[in-house]
Design an enzyme around this catalytic site. Structure first.
Site, PDB file in Angstrom:
ATOM      1  N   ILE A  42       0.835  -1.202   0.000  1.00  0.00           N
ATOM      2  CA  ILE A  42       0.000   0.000   0.000  1.00  0.00           C
ATOM      3  C   ILE A  42       0.870   1.252   0.000  1.00  0.00           C
ATOM      4  O   ILE A  42       0.591   2.213  -0.719  1.00  0.00           O
ATOM      5  CB  ILE A  42      -0.989  -0.009   1.180  1.00  0.00           C
ATOM      6  CG1 ILE A  42      -2.008  -1.139   0.993  1.00  0.00           C
ATOM      7  CG2 ILE A  42      -1.709   1.333   1.297  1.00  0.00           C
ATOM      8  CD1 ILE A  42      -2.953  -1.339   2.163  1.00  0.00           C
ATOM      9  N   CYS A  43       1.938   1.246   0.774  1.00  0.00           N
ATOM     10  CA  CYS A  43       2.838   2.408   0.816  1.00  0.00           C
ATOM     11  C   CYS A  43       3.426   2.672  -0.565  1.00  0.00           C
ATOM     12  O   CYS A  43       3.498   3.824  -1.008  1.00  0.00           O
ATOM     13  CB  CYS A  43       3.951   2.196   1.833  1.00  0.00           C
ATOM     14  SG  CYS A  43       3.364   2.038   3.530  1.00  0.00           S
TER      15      CYS A  43
END
Length: 153
Positions: free
Chosen positions: A44-45
């Site tokens: 996600i990052c």
């Protein structure tokens, strides 16, 4: 988490190039988007910071600057920035561990990392937008552009 209307805590952190970056350095000059993220090289990052990179002119321009912050060390951020083409500062909240994340109220004590906190700080140092997502939750970056646009309208 700090609320809208609060004064943003100042900080001095090292970026991926070992340069010191201070929030107060933008005071009076630019609005600042602060993007706290858990860890480099995670799904996600990576996706969120890829979007930031791909739309950087919306966040990094004459009116605003973008700063991404995590507890990872500068050498890790340097490798990640180089591999991913990130030209914006990746700031290290490594030591004292998570101190800036804690000051903004987004530090996840149990995991030892920052949650996905986002703040827009105006030129006078006041928080004008604040949100925090829990692990696994993705942020909507349109909210960031809307918050920055409201400050230049």
């Amino acid at each position: 988490m700090l609320n809208v209307g609060a004064t943003a805590p100042d900080f001095t952190l090292r970026d991926q190039n070992q340069q010191l970056v201070t929030l107060r350095g933008y005071r009076g000059a630019k609005n600042v988007l602060l993007v706290f993220f858990p860890l480099a090289f995670t799904g996600i990052c990576q996706g969120e910071l890829d979007q930031l990179r791909d739309h950087l002119p919306e966040f990094e321009n004459d009116d605003s600057a973008a700063l991404a912050i995590s507890v990872g060390p500068p050498p890790t951020h340097k490798i990640w920035a180089t591999q991913s083409g990130f030209t914006f500062p990746l700031l290290s909240d490594f030591w004292p561990h998570g101190a800036v994340s804690q000051a903004y109220g987004v530090f996840n004590e149990q995991a030892g990392i920052a949650n996905r906190g986002t703040f827009v700080v105006d030129r006078s140092g006041i928080i004008r937008f604040a949100e925090m997502k829990q692990p696994g939750e993705v942020r909507d970056q349109r909210l960031w552009t809307d918050a920055l646009a409201a400050l230049t309208a």
